[in-house]
Scaffold this active site. Structure first.
Site, PDB file in Angstrom:
ATOM      1  CG  ASN A   1     -56.210  -1.989 -22.201  1.00 24.22           C
ATOM      2  OD1 ASN A   1     -55.831  -3.084 -22.602  1.00 24.22           O
ATOM      3  ND2 ASN A   1     -55.891  -0.866 -22.826  1.00 24.22           N
TER       4      ASN A   1
ATOM      5  NE  ARG B   1     -51.637  12.148 -31.193  1.00 26.26           N
ATOM      6  CZ  ARG B   1     -51.839  11.834 -32.472  1.00 26.26           C
ATOM      7  NH1 ARG B   1     -50.975  11.077 -33.123  1.00 26.26           N
ATOM      8  NH2 ARG B   1     -52.891  12.312 -33.100  1.00 26.26           N
TER       9      ARG B   1
ATOM     10  CD1 TRP C   1     -60.000   6.457 -27.018  1.00 22.65           C
ATOM     11  CD2 TRP C   1     -59.131   6.112 -24.976  1.00 22.65           C
ATOM     12  NE1 TRP C   1     -60.914   6.882 -26.101  1.00 22.65           N
ATOM     13  CE2 TRP C   1     -60.413   6.682 -24.833  1.00 22.65           C
ATOM     14  CE3 TRP C   1     -58.403   5.794 -23.823  1.00 22.65           C
ATOM     15  CZ2 TRP C   1     -60.963   6.961 -23.588  1.00 22.65           C
ATOM     16  CZ3 TRP C   1     -58.965   6.066 -22.593  1.00 22.65           C
ATOM     17  CH2 TRP C   1     -60.222   6.639 -22.486  1.00 22.65           C
TER      18      TRP C   1
ATOM     19  CG  ASP D   1     -48.694   9.896 -35.813  1.00 23.44           C
ATOM     20  OD1 ASP D   1     -48.062   9.026 -35.183  1.00 23.44           O
ATOM     21  OD2 ASP D   1     -49.857  10.231 -35.542  1.00 23.44           O
TER      22      ASP D   1
HETATM   23  C1  LIG Z   1     -44.630   5.880 -29.363  1.00 23.27           C
HETATM   24  C2  LIG Z   1     -45.981   5.288 -29.594  1.00 23.27           C
HETATM   25  C3  LIG Z   1     -47.093   6.105 -29.662  1.00 23.27           C
HETATM   26  C4  LIG Z   1     -48.367   5.574 -29.859  1.00 23.27           C
HETATM   27  N1  LIG Z   1     -49.449   6.417 -29.903  1.00 23.27           N
HETATM   28  C5  LIG Z   1     -50.686   5.908 -30.041  1.00 23.27           C
HETATM   29  C6  LIG Z   1     -51.823   6.753 -30.026  1.00 23.27           C
HETATM   30  O1  LIG Z   1     -51.714   7.975 -29.908  1.00 23.27           O
HETATM   31  N2  LIG Z   1     -53.053   6.184 -30.157  1.00 23.27           N
HETATM   32  C7  LIG Z   1     -53.220   4.835 -30.301  1.00 23.27           C
HETATM   33  O2  LIG Z   1     -54.352   4.381 -30.395  1.00 23.27           O
HETATM   34  N3  LIG Z   1     -52.160   3.999 -30.327  1.00 23.27           N
HETATM   35  C8  LIG Z   1     -50.899   4.512 -30.191  1.00 23.27           C
HETATM   36  N4  LIG Z   1     -49.811   3.675 -30.194  1.00 23.27           N
HETATM   37  C9  LIG Z   1     -50.020   2.231 -30.409  1.00 23.27           C
HETATM   38  C10 LIG Z   1     -50.580   1.556 -29.184  1.00 23.27           C
HETATM   39  O3  LIG Z   1     -49.808   1.834 -28.057  1.00 23.27           O
HETATM   40  C11 LIG Z   1     -50.666   0.042 -29.399  1.00 23.27           C
HETATM   41  O4  LIG Z   1     -51.543  -0.205 -30.471  1.00 23.27           O
HETATM   42  C12 LIG Z   1     -51.131  -0.713 -28.155  1.00 23.27           C
HETATM   43  O5  LIG Z   1     -51.151  -2.094 -28.419  1.00 23.27           O
HETATM   44  C13 LIG Z   1     -52.493  -0.267 -27.714  1.00 23.27           C
HETATM   45  O6  LIG Z   1     -52.866  -0.919 -26.526  1.00 23.27           O
HETATM   46  P1  LIG Z   1     -54.281  -1.672 -26.429  1.00 23.27           P
HETATM   47  O7  LIG Z   1     -54.146  -2.809 -27.406  1.00 23.27           O
HETATM   48  O8  LIG Z   1     -54.356  -2.105 -25.015  1.00 23.27           O
HETATM   49  O9  LIG Z   1     -55.313  -0.689 -26.821  1.00 23.27           O
HETATM   50  C14 LIG Z   1     -48.524   4.191 -30.006  1.00 23.27           C
HETATM   51  C15 LIG Z   1     -47.406   3.357 -29.930  1.00 23.27           C
HETATM   52  C16 LIG Z   1     -46.148   3.886 -29.725  1.00 23.27           C
HETATM   53  C17 LIG Z   1     -44.960   2.961 -29.654  1.00 23.27           C
HETATM   54 MN   LIG Z   2     -54.743  -4.016 -24.150  1.00 19.65          MN
END
Ligand SMILES: Cc1cc2nc3c(=O)[nH]c(=O)nc-3n(C[C@H](O)[C@H](O)[C@H](O)COP(=O)(O)O)c2cc1C
Ligand SMILES: [Mn+2]
Length: 490
Positions: free
Chosen positions: A176, A181, A194, A291
């Site tokens: 994955n 952040r 996460w 945020d």
């Molecule tokens: C700039 C930015 C920052 C993000 N920061 C976070 C974060 O700190 N924690 C989080 O869970 N998702 C964050 N996200 C959202 C995730 O990247 C997004 O939900 C992604 O689909 C997660 O991947 P996964 O589905 O494989 O877990 C952020 C997205 C962006 C565009």
């Molecule tokens: Mn994923």
């Protein structure tokens, strides 16, 4: 065909007039954010919203430049995906999905080139990559070498804002990649933010259930070719490899190299890679962080990432973004996701005509959906469908309108939706998972959602009064006035 790496994208942006270099010294602590706030409110090269990308060549306290706002306009997202319109990506996905169920031999034959195309997007393992030009281990590792930003005054510290976090499912071994952040605690330690519903968190939980005292390997890439850099934020299903999807987006497989100190693979073209592990029993206070809601997300307990090794190019570009009061760069990334995945939604729910996520709705707060309503209660069915569709489950307010309402024209939506509403009858509440960043929910991660059925009401839905027509001038009168218009002197 695709961009070779992040610097290839920088070149393309510069050629298109979409990038400005900042030669003066600017501090990654707060100053870069403030410069970005002002620069992105200036019109871009085509008069567009979102200004230009910025390359800070002399961030205070670091030898490495900062690239920011690289994806902060519709045009730059189109450049990132190498398309004229974001809908072109959607068209490719539609073709790609259509082949899932080829009917007969003829259809299968037709799909063959597409299937071959799909096969060629699997990431390719290579022996070496530019991301390992320099390798530092143990006490030579120092995250503070990089121009990591403190974005807003009440932030708990510096945060890596554009990471690609690589983990493997401890049960299936499937990869994955998520963009989560990372708060920098010291030279070799960061937070791992996460959120509980994300795939990285799920890997963590599964590993912890098997061995609470253990650890999981984690690697983090910062800065790669644009499609790969963006892959971490894509809301795709848990078992679809983000690196395969990046290969599809850039029309060329992503090349991966094995990490130096763990078993994970990372993009060979990355600018910087952090290798290490997360302890399954260790949590630490993370935040606050200014945020993308426009408010600070509060402190919370999150896992800790221990960096054992840093690999990098000789002259890495540090990729960052700043979130804050909307719209910021992430609005344009999210907008592209909305356009690209609309065909997937439509495939599953063909009654959906269009969808809009206004910037001020910060993705999870408001979705406007237009449907072709064909049976009683149809609007309610769509609300429930959206609340069970991947990360759309977080949507706090869903407004469903008829297909003849332009969901991107918010004035039209406010006008027609409110006219169609009997609030007590047409509003529906539901309970379920909510975005971790929702600070109004009574509990973190669990709360209520609201669906608004703003479609025309039918007799079959118990509405007995006639529904009025919208006021429109007839064509004949318009034609007569067209002919008269010049003579009216208006
Ligand atoms: C700039 C930015 C920052 C993000 N920061 C976070 C974060 O700190 N924690 C989080 O869970 N998702 C964050 N996200 C959202 C995730 O990247 C997004 O939900 C992604 O689909 C997660 O991947 P996964 O589905 O494989 O877990 C952020 C997205 C962006 C565009
Ligand atoms: Mn994923």
């Amino acid at each position: 065909m695709g961009y070779e790496d992040l610097r290839g994208f920088v070149k393309a942006l510069e050629k298109a007039g979409e990038l400005k270099r900042v030669k003066a010294e600017v501090d990654p602590v707060l100053e870069i954010t403030e410069v970005v706030q002002r620069a992105q409110r200036q019109p871009g090269p085509t008069g567009n919203a979102g200004g230009t990308a910025l390359l800070f060549e002399k961030p205070k306290g670091s030898r490495y430049p900062v690239l920011i706002n690289a994806f902060g306009s519709v045009r730059r997202m189109e450049l990132a995906f190498e398309v004229g319109r974001l809908e072109d990506v959607a068209d490719r996905i539609r073709g790609f999905l259509a082949m899932e169920s080829p009917q007969g031999l003829f259809d299968k034959m037709k799909m063959l080139p597409k299937l071959m195309e799909l096969g060629s997007f699997f990431p390719r393992l290579v022996k070496e990559g530019a991301c390992q030009e320099i390798v530092r281990k143990g006490s030579d590792v120092n995250l503070l070498d990089f121009p990591i930003m403190k974005c807003w005054p009440q932030d708990g510290g510096r945060f890596i804002t554009f990471p690609l976090v690589f983990t493997k499912n401890p049960e299936t071994g499937k990869r994955n990649v998520g963009m989560y952040r990372m708060q920098v605690y010291d030279e070799r330690t960061t937070g791992m933010h996460w959120q509980t519903q994300k795939h990285g968190a799920e890997h963590f939980r599964r590993a912890r259930a098997a061995n609470p005292e253990g650890r999981i390997p984690v690697s983090v890439a910062i800065g790669a070719d644009p499609a790969t850099s963006l892959a971490g934020m894509l809301p795709i299903p848990p078992d679809l490899d983000e690196m395969m999807f990046a290969g599809f987006l850039r029309r060329e497989p992503v090349e991966l190299v094995k990490c130096q100190t763990n078993d994970l693979e990372v993009p060979a073209n990355a600018e910087i890679v952090l290798e290490g592990y997360v302890n399954l029993h260790e949590m630490r206070t993370e935040g606050p962080f200014g945020d993308h809601t426009g408010f600070y997300s509060l402190e919370g307990e999150y896992p800790v990432f221990h960096v054992e090794c840093v690999t990098q190019r000789k002259d890495p570009i540090y990729l960052a973004t700043v979130v804050g009061p909307p719209p910021q760069e992430d609005f344009y990334m999210g907008h592209a996701v909305e356009r690209v995945f609309l065909p997937v939604m439509k495939m599953q729910y063909p009654e959906i005509a269009d969808v809009a996520l206004p910037a001020e709705g910060i993705f999870h707060n408001l979705m406007i959906v237009a449907i072709r309503k064909s049976y009683p209660g149809h609007a309610r069915k769509i609300m429930n469908a959206i609340w069970s569709l991947g990360q759309a489950m977080f949507t706090k307010v869903i407004v469903v309108v008829d297909h003849d309402v332009d969901v991107h024209n918010y004035r039209e939506v406010v006008w027609k939706a409110l006219c169609a509403l009997d609030p007590q009858r047409d509003v529906q509440f539901s309970l379920g998972p909510v975005d971790t960043l929702d600070h109004a929910a009574r509990m973190q991660d669990f709360g209520s959602k609201m669906g608004v059925d703003a479609t025309r009401k039918w007799k079959l839905e118990g509405f007995d009064r006639p529904w009025p027509d919208e006021i429109l001038m007839d064509a004949a009168s318009k034609a007569r006035v067209d002919a008269l218009w010049k003579s009216l002197g208006l």
